[in-house]
Design a protein around this motif. Sequence first.
Motif, PDB file in Angstrom:
ATOM      1  N   ALA A   1       0.840  -1.341  -0.023  1.00 45.40           N
ATOM      2  CA  ALA A   1      -0.019  -0.027  -0.017  1.00 45.40           C
ATOM      3  C   ALA A   1       0.832   1.097   0.031  1.00 45.40           C
ATOM      4  CB  ALA A   1      -0.906  -0.044   1.308  1.00 45.40           C
ATOM      5  N   GLY A   2       0.359   2.236  -0.433  1.00 46.54           N
ATOM      6  CA  GLY A   2       0.848   3.683  -0.649  1.00 46.54           C
ATOM      7  C   GLY A   2       0.610   4.301   0.959  1.00 46.54           C
ATOM      8  N   SER A   3       1.430   5.077   1.538  1.00 42.28           N
ATOM      9  CA  SER A   3       1.116   5.725   2.793  1.00 42.28           C
ATOM     10  C   SER A   3       0.609   7.128   2.612  1.00 42.28           C
ATOM     11  CB  SER A   3       2.222   6.038   3.631  1.00 42.28           C
ATOM     12  OG  SER A   3       2.167   6.620   4.832  1.00 42.28           O
ATOM     13  N   LEU A   4      -0.409   7.660   3.259  1.00 39.02           N
ATOM     14  CA  LEU A   4      -0.969   8.985   3.050  1.00 39.02           C
ATOM     15  C   LEU A   4      -0.253   9.805   4.078  1.00 39.02           C
ATOM     16  CD1 LEU A   4      -4.678   8.240   2.176  1.00 39.02           C
ATOM     17  CD2 LEU A   4      -2.618   8.416   0.877  1.00 39.02           C
ATOM     18  N   ARG A   5       0.567   9.144   5.045  1.00 39.83           N
ATOM     19  CA  ARG A   5       1.246   9.821   5.983  1.00 39.83           C
ATOM     20  C   ARG A   5       2.753   9.839   6.016  1.00 39.83           C
ATOM     21  NH1 ARG A   5      -1.279   6.062  10.779  1.00 39.83           N
ATOM     22  NH2 ARG A   5       0.481   6.884  11.751  1.00 39.83           N
ATOM     23  N   PRO A   6       3.447  11.048   5.780  1.00 44.39           N
ATOM     24  CA  PRO A   6       4.839  11.130   5.464  1.00 44.39           C
ATOM     25  C   PRO A   6       5.806  10.619   6.454  1.00 44.39           C
ATOM     26  CG  PRO A   6       3.723  13.233   5.206  1.00 44.39           C
ATOM     27  CD  PRO A   6       2.589  12.485   5.780  1.00 44.39           C
ATOM     28  N   GLU A   7       5.127  10.274   7.725  1.00 42.18           N
ATOM     29  CA  GLU A   7       6.001   9.726   8.975  1.00 42.18           C
ATOM     30  C   GLU A   7       6.069   8.302   8.665  1.00 42.18           C
ATOM     31  OE1 GLU A   7       2.063  10.358  10.899  1.00 42.18           O
ATOM     32  OE2 GLU A   7       3.315  11.127   9.393  1.00 42.18           O
ATOM     33  N   VAL A   8       5.119   7.722   7.834  1.00 46.89           N
ATOM     34  CA  VAL A   8       5.065   6.257   7.778  1.00 46.89           C
ATOM     35  C   VAL A   8       5.340   5.793   6.217  1.00 46.89           C
ATOM     36  CG1 VAL A   8       3.519   4.149   7.862  1.00 46.89           C
ATOM     37  CG2 VAL A   8       3.125   6.078   9.318  1.00 46.89           C
ATOM     38  N   GLY A   9       6.557   5.670   6.077  1.00 46.44           N
ATOM     39  CA  GLY A   9       7.255   5.593   5.056  1.00 46.44           C
ATOM     40  C   GLY A   9       7.673   4.244   4.241  1.00 46.44           C
ATOM     41  N   PRO A  10       8.137   4.226   2.944  1.00 48.84           N
ATOM     42  CA  PRO A  10       8.473   2.686   2.513  1.00 48.84           C
ATOM     43  C   PRO A  10       9.242   1.898   3.322  1.00 48.84           C
ATOM     44  CG  PRO A  10       8.787   4.718   0.726  1.00 48.84           C
ATOM     45  CD  PRO A  10       8.798   5.178   2.436  1.00 48.84           C
TER      46      PRO A  10
ATOM     47  N   GLU B   1      -6.324  13.374  -5.520  1.00 45.57           N
ATOM     48  CA  GLU B   1      -6.901  12.041  -5.076  1.00 45.57           C
ATOM     49  C   GLU B   1      -6.385  11.784  -3.574  1.00 45.57           C
ATOM     50  OE1 GLU B   1      -8.522  10.009  -8.925  1.00 45.57           O
ATOM     51  OE2 GLU B   1      -6.434   9.516  -8.155  1.00 45.57           O
ATOM     52  N   ILE B   2      -5.047  11.863  -3.546  1.00 48.42           N
ATOM     53  CA  ILE B   2      -4.211  11.524  -2.364  1.00 48.42           C
ATOM     54  C   ILE B   2      -4.657  12.642  -1.264  1.00 48.42           C
ATOM     55  CG2 ILE B   2      -2.139  11.636  -1.127  1.00 48.42           C
ATOM     56  CD1 ILE B   2      -2.822   9.004  -2.824  1.00 48.42           C
ATOM     57  N   ARG B   3      -4.896  13.866  -1.421  1.00 47.43           N
ATOM     58  CA  ARG B   3      -5.452  14.915  -0.550  1.00 47.43           C
ATOM     59  C   ARG B   3      -6.402  14.783  -0.040  1.00 47.43           C
ATOM     60  NH1 ARG B   3      -2.643  18.422  -4.349  1.00 47.43           N
ATOM     61  NH2 ARG B   3      -4.592  19.334  -4.922  1.00 47.43           N
ATOM     62  N   MET B   4      -7.506  14.305  -0.955  1.00 47.64           N
ATOM     63  CA  MET B   4      -8.827  14.010  -0.803  1.00 47.64           C
ATOM     64  C   MET B   4      -9.052  12.839   0.270  1.00 47.64           C
ATOM     65  SD  MET B   4     -12.119  13.310  -3.169  1.00 47.64           S
ATOM     66  CE  MET B   4     -11.249  11.667  -3.850  1.00 47.64           C
ATOM     67  N   PHE B   5      -8.287  11.916  -0.032  1.00 48.13           N
ATOM     68  CA  PHE B   5      -8.410  10.661   0.840  1.00 48.13           C
ATOM     69  C   PHE B   5      -8.076  10.621   2.094  1.00 48.13           C
ATOM     70  CE2 PHE B   5      -7.562   7.836  -3.333  1.00 48.13           C
ATOM     71  CZ  PHE B   5      -8.985   7.967  -3.694  1.00 48.13           C
ATOM     72  N   ALA B   6      -7.000  11.732   2.325  1.00 49.51           N
ATOM     73  CA  ALA B   6      -6.417  11.919   3.542  1.00 49.51           C
ATOM     74  C   ALA B   6      -7.242  12.698   4.417  1.00 49.51           C
ATOM     75  CB  ALA B   6      -5.120  12.932   3.472  1.00 49.51           C
ATOM     76  N   LYS B   7      -8.123  13.629   3.697  1.00 48.76           N
ATOM     77  CA  LYS B   7      -9.213  14.395   4.511  1.00 48.76           C
ATOM     78  C   LYS B   7     -10.377  13.442   4.724  1.00 48.76           C
ATOM     79  CE  LYS B   7      -8.181  18.797   2.372  1.00 48.76           C
ATOM     80  NZ  LYS B   7      -8.617  20.125   1.397  1.00 48.76           N
ATOM     81  N   TRP B   8     -10.476  12.485   4.066  1.00 46.86           N
ATOM     82  CA  TRP B   8     -11.446  11.423   4.514  1.00 46.86           C
ATOM     83  C   TRP B   8     -11.263  10.612   5.773  1.00 46.86           C
ATOM     84  CZ3 TRP B   8     -13.109   9.058  -0.949  1.00 46.86           C
ATOM     85  CH2 TRP B   8     -13.937  10.047  -1.787  1.00 46.86           C
ATOM     86  N   GLY B   9      -9.821  10.694   5.988  1.00 43.35           N
ATOM     87  CA  GLY B   9      -9.379  10.112   7.167  1.00 43.35           C
ATOM     88  C   GLY B   9      -8.648   8.547   6.539  1.00 43.35           C
ATOM     89  N   ALA B  10      -8.368   8.600   5.407  1.00 46.32           N
ATOM     90  CA  ALA B  10      -7.672   7.318   5.010  1.00 46.32           C
ATOM     91  C   ALA B  10      -6.165   7.610   5.508  1.00 46.32           C
ATOM     92  CB  ALA B  10      -7.905   7.069   3.626  1.00 46.32           C
ATOM     93  N   ASP B  11      -5.454   6.452   5.895  1.00 43.64           N
ATOM     94  CA  ASP B  11      -3.911   6.616   6.263  1.00 43.64           C
ATOM     95  C   ASP B  11      -3.025   5.826   5.275  1.00 43.64           C
ATOM     96  OD1 ASP B  11      -4.007   7.684   9.002  1.00 43.64           O
ATOM     97  OD2 ASP B  11      -5.681   6.075   9.114  1.00 43.64           O
ATOM     98  N   ALA B  12      -3.759   4.790   4.495  1.00 46.64           N
ATOM     99  CA  ALA B  12      -2.843   3.923   3.416  1.00 46.64           C
ATOM    100  C   ALA B  12      -4.088   3.747   2.207  1.00 46.64           C
ATOM    101  CB  ALA B  12      -2.553   2.868   3.870  1.00 46.64           C
ATOM    102  N   VAL B  13      -3.359   3.511   0.962  1.00 42.84           N
ATOM    103  CA  VAL B  13      -4.425   3.493  -0.116  1.00 42.84           C
ATOM    104  C   VAL B  13      -3.926   2.289  -0.861  1.00 42.84           C
ATOM    105  CG1 VAL B  13      -3.189   4.915  -1.469  1.00 42.84           C
ATOM    106  CG2 VAL B  13      -5.274   4.328  -2.250  1.00 42.84           C
ATOM    107  N   GLY B  14      -4.707   1.380  -1.562  1.00 40.13           N
ATOM    108  CA  GLY B  14      -4.136   0.144  -2.148  1.00 40.13           C
ATOM    109  C   GLY B  14      -5.563  -0.296  -3.083  1.00 40.13           C
ATOM    110  N   MET B  15      -5.214  -1.510  -3.554  1.00 39.04           N
ATOM    111  CA  MET B  15      -6.271  -1.877  -4.769  1.00 39.04           C
ATOM    112  C   MET B  15      -6.794  -3.237  -4.583  1.00 39.04           C
ATOM    113  SD  MET B  15      -3.975  -0.643  -7.832  1.00 39.04           S
ATOM    114  CE  MET B  15      -2.980   1.101  -7.961  1.00 39.04           C
ATOM    115  N   SER B  16      -6.716  -3.609  -3.218  1.00 36.53           N
ATOM    116  CA  SER B  16      -7.183  -4.908  -2.787  1.00 36.53           C
ATOM    117  C   SER B  16      -7.796  -5.148  -1.570  1.00 36.53           C
ATOM    118  CB  SER B  16      -6.145  -5.802  -3.053  1.00 36.53           C
ATOM    119  OG  SER B  16      -5.098  -5.694  -1.879  1.00 36.53           O
ATOM    120  N   THR B  17      -7.918  -6.184  -1.095  1.00 36.65           N
ATOM    121  CA  THR B  17      -8.141  -6.424   0.550  1.00 36.65           C
ATOM    122  C   THR B  17      -9.473  -6.148   1.028  1.00 36.65           C
ATOM    123  OG1 THR B  17      -5.737  -5.849   1.278  1.00 36.65           O
ATOM    124  CG2 THR B  17      -7.628  -5.734   2.969  1.00 36.65           C
TER     125      THR B  17
END
Length: 270
Positions: free
Chosen positions: A112-121, A195-211
């Motif tokens: 997944a991709g992180s929407l929080r800079p402190e939680v990196g790769p 989209e990343i900015r929008m997802f973060a405002k919605w309360g998401a912390d990570a984004v992916g295409m499954s699960t």
Amino acid sequence: MSDVLSAIQAIQARAPGFTPKVGIILGSGLGGLADQVQDAIAIPYSEIPGFPISSVHGHAGTLVLGKLSGTNVAVFKGRVHFYEGHGAGIMSVPVRALKALGAETLMVTNAAGSLRPEVGPGKLMLITDHINMIPGNPLIGANDDAIGPRFLPMAGAYEPDYCERMRSTAKKLSIELAEGTYIAVPGPMFETPAEIRMFAKWGADAVGMSTVPEVILARHCGLKVAAVSAITNLGEGLSDFPLSHDQTLQYAGVAARDLGRLVLAFLEGI
């Protein structure tokens, strides 16, 4: 239901008398955990009716039965995604067959991709809730009451006791474990910065295409769920590093070391 029965028969023919207690779905670049299964019986998805075969690099398409940390497991080495041209219910047969074989728990992993800079790769995130943006869901259509209820509550979808066990296990192992809400999108393109900015405002912390479809299926048939994301990148606009699937696989491999340790220790308490 006939596809599920056919899948069960094919699996039992290869592993007579085997009853998994835990199913584990391994995401992109995370298939290495399957190599640690003891007394392993590997069955290609192509030999199991109703099991879909992925077209994505990093998803092998093999069911591995055996033991991890002394626990009988069914490890799904690879999954199929909505963006590969299938409906949201493409993983219905594998998940329902798992339950019918006697399993109690489904553990889901993903890249997944992180929407929080402190939680990196390279880091891990415990999933405690989700937002579903994949069109439809695997329960649309006629409901089979023998499998699960028509109207499924999703509060506590990620088993609270398992979440607490994950936290305590990570602490004992000195593994840094973030936690938060995972948002599932259809893909296959990476998200735009907006989209990343929008997802973060919605309360998401990570984004992916499954699960999320798999979690819905698992909860519908009565499986308890635990889920962890391997963070492979920062969302678009949060880093100058160009996103690619190669990067996903590279950093999934980095995170896989801690993920493997976490899963093995978690299974000891199941």
